[in-house]
Design a protein around this motif. Structure first.
Motif, PDB file in Angstrom:
ATOM      1  N   UNK A  92      31.506  26.095 -31.699  1.00 28.80           N
ATOM      2  CA  UNK A  92      30.215  26.831 -30.885  1.00 28.80           C
ATOM      3  C   UNK A  92      29.687  28.113 -31.777  1.00 28.80           C
ATOM      4  N   UNK A  93      30.690  29.102 -31.970  1.00 30.30           N
ATOM      5  CA  UNK A  93      30.705  30.087 -32.557  1.00 30.30           C
ATOM      6  C   UNK A  93      30.009  30.225 -34.066  1.00 30.30           C
ATOM      7  N   UNK A  94      30.427  29.245 -34.994  1.00 30.25           N
ATOM      8  CA  UNK A  94      30.849  29.459 -35.894  1.00 30.25           C
ATOM      9  C   UNK A  94      28.599  28.847 -35.907  1.00 30.25           C
TER      10      UNK A  94
ATOM     11  N   UNK B  35      28.966  33.380 -43.093  1.00 28.85           N
ATOM     12  CA  UNK B  35      29.384  32.677 -44.383  1.00 28.85           C
ATOM     13  C   UNK B  35      28.524  32.894 -45.373  1.00 28.85           C
ATOM     14  N   UNK B  36      27.515  33.528 -44.885  1.00 30.84           N
ATOM     15  CA  UNK B  36      26.612  34.495 -46.108  1.00 30.84           C
ATOM     16  C   UNK B  36      26.896  35.074 -46.930  1.00 30.84           C
ATOM     17  N   UNK B  37      28.398  35.765 -46.644  1.00 30.88           N
ATOM     18  CA  UNK B  37      28.986  36.572 -48.274  1.00 30.88           C
ATOM     19  C   UNK B  37      29.823  35.761 -48.876  1.00 30.88           C
ATOM     20  N   UNK B  38      30.520  34.773 -47.878  1.00 27.56           N
ATOM     21  CA  UNK B  38      31.660  33.626 -48.754  1.00 27.56           C
ATOM     22  C   UNK B  38      30.270  33.372 -50.296  1.00 27.56           C
TER      23      UNK B  38
ATOM     24  N   UNK C 204      22.024  29.087 -39.346  1.00 28.60           N
ATOM     25  CA  UNK C 204      22.185  28.981 -38.582  1.00 28.60           C
ATOM     26  C   UNK C 204      21.629  27.694 -38.204  1.00 28.60           C
ATOM     27  N   UNK C 205      21.981  26.858 -37.737  1.00 28.99           N
ATOM     28  CA  UNK C 205      21.260  25.578 -36.353  1.00 28.99           C
ATOM     29  C   UNK C 205      20.390  26.318 -35.019  1.00 28.99           C
TER      30      UNK C 205
END
Length: 559
Positions: A483-485, A493-496, A510-511
């Motif tokens: 849920x947090x993700x 995740x964008x920087x990764x 994000x959804x």
């Protein structure tokens, strides 16, 4: 002392009669808390009102509590900024009522719980109960902090032109507020008053003050609509046309793109899962049912709550559309630096701005009281419900020495004060957070992300007979993390992705925020069902006594 008179000081914005209404409202709330405090003798009185509260009052309290300033101010802002997608989602509420009426209410009323999370231990075991309590506490502490923060922004914005100057004049300049210190004064005052009458009167004070507050909420929205209609010469048909075909397009029915924010289907799913998870697992909602004497009264509570929810969501959606029309036709009445009512960061503040500068004298004070009312109805309920969870699920569960009912009642009141202080400080902390999310996005992404997993744990207990404690705990933790993700995939995740690919243009999306609860619920429920086949299942007694089929098909008792 400054020789300006009090009426002169209040010549712009709110007038003395507006402040008189607001102060009178606050005094009435405290008086009700003091009066009802005399009827408490034990924990059951403090947390569930002796299970004798009338269904009409608990139903009104239900919607006053769950509405909160995040919805009262956020729903008009959502309509102005994004259009009618969330508004159309009220079509899901009749289906919610069917689930709550036929499944949840008769199930929980048989168990005679004080805390909802007692059920998780009955059905699964102590680890599931502890996880449920922790997820609830995370959700509701952030929720209450966000409510205090959002209400204080609105009230401080409305009163900052007049109240600080009046206080400085009346105190001979001894007390002075700038814009920032006035905001914090309003924030702390909101937390103190809400905590005071909650600790005095317990759930009885919470419910009866919610009844009064519900009238303020309803009339505040209605009065705003009447004033806008009179000033613009328009009505609901014009407002609907504006928000569906001129300023915004009517949203699509669905999309294969989960990140598309506004579709009818995403909004329907978001509202449906938020409601059924709230009524299945949230102490704030279930506490209203527990305060009723029997199943019939609890079902009437649900009926009143859903009816008022439909009514208020309709009114608030209309308020958003009406204010959009008003400021599109009167752009000169927008504050300096704002070119459009849809300007980022302003949509959630447009309702407070109109209260201050668009409503007649006396009416403004009444609607400001409505904002206080919607904040306090949620804060007091959250404080009392959170105190009950800490007291029942943590203190009583894990302490070594028993104590008397009088000692427990005293401890519950001390806990209530402590919780009030903590959530007030959380409101202060939220004031330091980034301001790029509107109120609806804020609640869906930040704390309601664990509501889906929490609801799925309860539904797995009620509906999945083969699932034991280990699967539901693993699934609950996994669902909460997911849920947090889902809410913050872009940040996480964008920087990764950019570092791995070497491309700064790649962005993880994000959804839709309306899908955070449904997706996290799905992960938790399906993972519980899957893992249930690999781990030890529940005992026969747990299946017979604490699943829906076991209770209603394995027992000859009547509902």
């Amino acid at each position: 002392m400054n020789n300006l008179t009090f009426p002169t000081l209040l010549a712009v914005g709110l007038q003395p009669v507006d402040y008189a209404i607001m102060v009178g409202y606050m005094c009435c709330m405290l008086a009700m808390g003091w009066y009802l405090s005399r009827k408490q003798v034990n924990i059951e009185d403090f947390f569930v009102g002796g299970r004798t509260m009338p269904w009409l009052a608990t139903g009104m309290s239900m919607i006053a509590t769950l509405m909160s300033t995040l919805s009262y101010l956020g729903s008009p802002g959502e309509m102005i900024k994004h259009g009618v997608a969330q508004f159309v989602a009220i079509l899901a509420l009749p289906f919610v009522f069917i689930v709550v009426w036929t499944l949840w209410v008769p199930f929980f009323m048989r168990l005679r719980l004080t805390s909802a999370y007692e059920y998780l231990e009955m059905r699964f075991g102590p680890k599931a109960r502890l996880l449920g309590a922790v997820l609830y506490l995370y959700m509701r502490f952030l929720w209450m902090g966000a409510i205090i923060y959002s209400a204080s922004i609105a009230v401080a914005h409305i009163t900052q032109d007049t109240a600080p100057g009046a206080i400085a004049s009346l105190t001979g300049g001894a007390i002075r507020f700038d814009a920032q210190s006035w905001f914090y004064f309003v924030l702390i005052s909101t937390g103190v008053v809400s905590t005071a009458y909650t600790v005095l009167g317990g759930i009885s004070a919470v419910i009866w003050t919610d009844v009064v507050q519900m009238f303020f909420l309803f009339l505040g929205a209605v009065v705003t609509l009447i004033v806008v209609a009179a000033k613009t010469g328009t009505g609901p048909l014009v407002w609907w046309q504006e928000v569906t075909s001129i300023s915004h397009e009517f949203p699509p029915l669905a999309s294969w793109d989960l990140s598309q924010r506004n579709t009818i289907l995403w909004s329907l799913l978001g509202v449906f899962f938020w409601q059924i998870c709230t009524h299945a697992s949230d102490q704030v909602a279930l506490q209203r049912y527990f305060s009723n004497v029997d199943v019939r009264a609890a079902r009437k509570t649900a009926m009143v709550g859903i009816f008022l929810d439909i009514t208020m969501q309709t009114l608030l959606g209309m308020v958003g559309a009406a204010l959009l029309v008003y400021y599109m036709r009167n752009p000169d009445r927008l504050p300096a630096g704002v070119d459009s009512p849809m300007t980022t960061g302003f949509s959630d503040r447009i309702f407070p701005h109109f209260i201050n500068y668009g409503l007649p004298v006396g009416i403004s004070g009444f609607v400001v009281a409505a904002i206080f009312a919607v904040a306090q109805s949620s804060i007091d309920s959250g404080i009392n419900a959170t105190s009950s969870v800490i007291m029942i699920d943590l203190v009583r569960k894990y302490r070594r020495n028993q104590s008397s009912e009088a000692q427990d009642l005293k401890l519950a009141k001390i806990l209530t004060v402590c919780i009030g202080v903590v959530v007030t400080l959380m409101g202060v902390a939220l004031s330091l957070a980034p301001k790029d999310l509107n109120l609806i996005d804020l609640q869906l992404k930040s704390f309601n992300c664990v509501l889906g997993p929490l609801g799925a744990m309860f539904m797995a207990g009620m509906l999945l007979r083969h699932v034991g404690q280990t699967p539901v705990v693993i699934a609950g933790i996994t669902g909460a993390v997911c849920g947090l993700m889902f809410g913050f995939m872009d940040v996480l995740f964008t920087p990764l992705v950019q570092s791995l690919t070497g491309s700064e243009t790649l962005v993880v999306r994000c959804p839709s925020p309306f899908l955070v609860i449904p997706l996290s619920w799905l992960v938790t429920f399906m993972l519980s069902a899957l893992l249930g086949g690999f781990f030890p299942g529940p005992t026969l007694d747990q299946v017979r006594r604490y699943t829906w089929a076991g209770i209603f098909y394995g027992s000859k008792e009547n509902v």
